[in-house]
Motif scaffolding. Sequence first.
Motif: not given
Length: 421
Positions: A103, A131, A133, A338, A371, A373
Amino acid sequence: MTADETTVDGLAVRTLTSREWDGWYRTLEVAFGGQEEHPEERALWRELTEPDRSLGIWDGADPVACAGAFSLRMTVPGGMVVPVAAVTMVGVLPTHRRRGLLTGLMRRQLTGLRDGGEALAVLTASESGIYGRFGYGLGSWRMALTAPTGRVRVQAPVDREIRLRLADPVASGPACERLYAELVPGRPGMLERRPGWEQLPLLDPPAGRDGYSPRQCVLAEDRASGRLLGYARYAVSVDWGTEDIPDGTVRVRDVEALTPGVYAALWDYLLNLDLVRRVTVANRPVDDPVLHLVDDPRRLEPRLGDALHVRLVRLDEALEQRGYATALNVVLEVTDPFAPWNAGRWRLRSAGPGKGASCVRTEDPADLALDVRELGAAYLGGVRLAALGRAGLVRELGDGALAEADRAFASDLAPWLPHGF
């Protein structure tokens, strides 16, 4: 601590120096099981490594974790070829896992990328669940095939105005690279090969052939002009079985062509090699024409695997870099724990193909909530926003917004990563 250093769990995180490469790379090998790479392969990765973009975590004098990035260029929807950080060589020694080192590396790397020259980062994952997260979304798939020779034939029109010629893979490499470069802008996810990277598809260490022949290359050339129109690289393993019956395998590395007829001719050649029972290929696009070239596609045994994971580093710039298939005007409410600089509401506008796009912050009500992502997954046009919506990963807040965005983000061709990094 130097200006370059930060810490994770009390351990120093900093960029690599050239003299530290061997120990740093050995850390990666151990993290992936400990087997040493072949000297030719190791030498190439050393040549391609960019030390100033390579991070390590040291426990005293010993490197215990690593992560790097290559400065590459990738095709995005609309045909633009844009800078991309190709994240690579990520590993943590088993003695130092579950301490937040991965992280810490990913956070340090992402912050550096934000301050650098790329709006996008991509990677291939050893384990596909790692990945997400960190904001990476699965943006492209690869297809593997196994075709039984003698049971599958090419039924599509084959170009008969070409000459097939066996050639030395290395000697023919420059001509094949020029053909590959012609194809790059045509499909999202394809990588423009910078100097040095042309060596990657030619890498063929004898110790790594697993019983196969040295790599072979067949060229498809225009009979009149001699112009290269396509090529295939492959290796053959001949096995006579227990009853002296040929039971060999053709392992295909590359098949590229400028026209459908030439592509069909190359597959016709591969499916009719002598002394073999099967042809295998590990990485083709999921919409590869070979699925339609043959008379019995079921016998190709197509199998899907994850390929390119995509991360929007600077969301507004990334969304402005790609093209859109239809006009679009939506407000996206994005979560990104993140990389919080991406979070919030963004108005994305485009007048359609070739018209460019703008993405700016707004306080207007959101049309879609998702998100970062999911934005990464949909970015290359192969994963549909509507499918993510049906999975509950994209929420429609404005009537018709999901269908509008789904059409605009779509790509005519499925994204495809032709080789790893």
